[in-house]
Design an enzyme around this catalytic site. Sequence first.
Site, PDB file in Angstrom:
ATOM      1  N   ILE A  42       0.838  -1.190   0.000  1.00  0.00           N
ATOM      2  CA  ILE A  42       0.000   0.000   0.000  1.00  0.00           C
ATOM      3  C   ILE A  42       0.880   1.250   0.000  1.00  0.00           C
ATOM      4  CG2 ILE A  42      -0.230  -0.075   2.525  1.00  0.00           C
ATOM      5  CD1 ILE A  42      -3.121   1.033   2.156  1.00  0.00           C
ATOM      6  N   CYS A  43       0.334   2.323  -0.555  1.00  0.00           N
ATOM      7  CA  CYS A  43       0.931   3.654  -0.521  1.00  0.00           C
ATOM      8  C   CYS A  43       2.176   3.723  -1.402  1.00  0.00           C
ATOM      9  CB  CYS A  43       1.213   4.046   0.927  1.00  0.00           C
ATOM     10  SG  CYS A  43       1.602   5.789   1.196  1.00  0.00           S
ATOM     11  N   ALA A  44       3.350   3.945  -0.811  1.00  0.00           N
ATOM     12  CA  ALA A  44       4.601   4.005  -1.569  1.00  0.00           C
ATOM     13  C   ALA A  44       5.141   2.621  -1.896  1.00  0.00           C
ATOM     14  CB  ALA A  44       5.650   4.791  -0.777  1.00  0.00           C
ATOM     15  N   GLY A  52      -2.767  -1.020  -2.589  1.00  0.00           N
ATOM     16  CA  GLY A  52      -3.666  -0.028  -2.002  1.00  0.00           C
ATOM     17  C   GLY A  52      -3.108   1.364  -2.202  1.00  0.00           C
ATOM     18  N   TYR A  73       0.192   5.428  -3.915  1.00  0.00           N
ATOM     19  CA  TYR A  73       0.065   6.809  -3.457  1.00  0.00           C
ATOM     20  C   TYR A  73       0.404   7.747  -4.617  1.00  0.00           C
ATOM     21  CZ  TYR A  73       0.197  10.705  -0.225  1.00  0.00           C
ATOM     22  OH  TYR A  73      -0.075  11.882   0.440  1.00  0.00           O
TER      23      TYR A  73
END
Length: 180
Positions: A99-101, A147, A120
């Site tokens: 998720i994210c980075a 994510g 992200y």
Amino acid sequence: MKTIFVFLTTGFEEIEAMATVDILRRAGLDVKTVSLTGNKTVVASHGVPIVADLLFEETDFSKAEMLVLPGGTPKYNDHEGMKKEVLAFANKGEKVAAICASPMVLGGLGLLNGKSATCYPGFEQYLAGANLQTSEAVVVDGNITTGRGPGLTIDFALKLVELIAGKEKRDAVAAGLLVN
């Protein structure tokens, strides 16, 4: 029961790691946090120290059901041992989530080639070969789940529950969290 391993490194995003661990444990799943720093206490992105269950060096990945990379920092990309485990695990068709980075790690390993993924905003350039779905909270493509970011962590974690324990368990956990 197999184990879900959630990796922690200096600067990890607290919400993405701890809410994911919490939700998976609410589902009755075996979850262990794994420090990549050589120390069980890992300092998160907002200065919160978290004590990991295991050090990377002492983790038996043969017991893994899923490997999870929270975001918050590109430092995940610096741990060669973790990347080797993630690559081998994913190449066996086992479940990997980021998720994210952290989808940047999967992109750098070539695991997103031809797959749909999200991340992200600003990290899209690192998702080499991916079919970007940047407006989606969570994207599942085969054995890879990605994510978008911290505010969408509940969606991400509930999707992981569904993938491992089924929709009924996911819905029960969501109801307990008062999530529609």
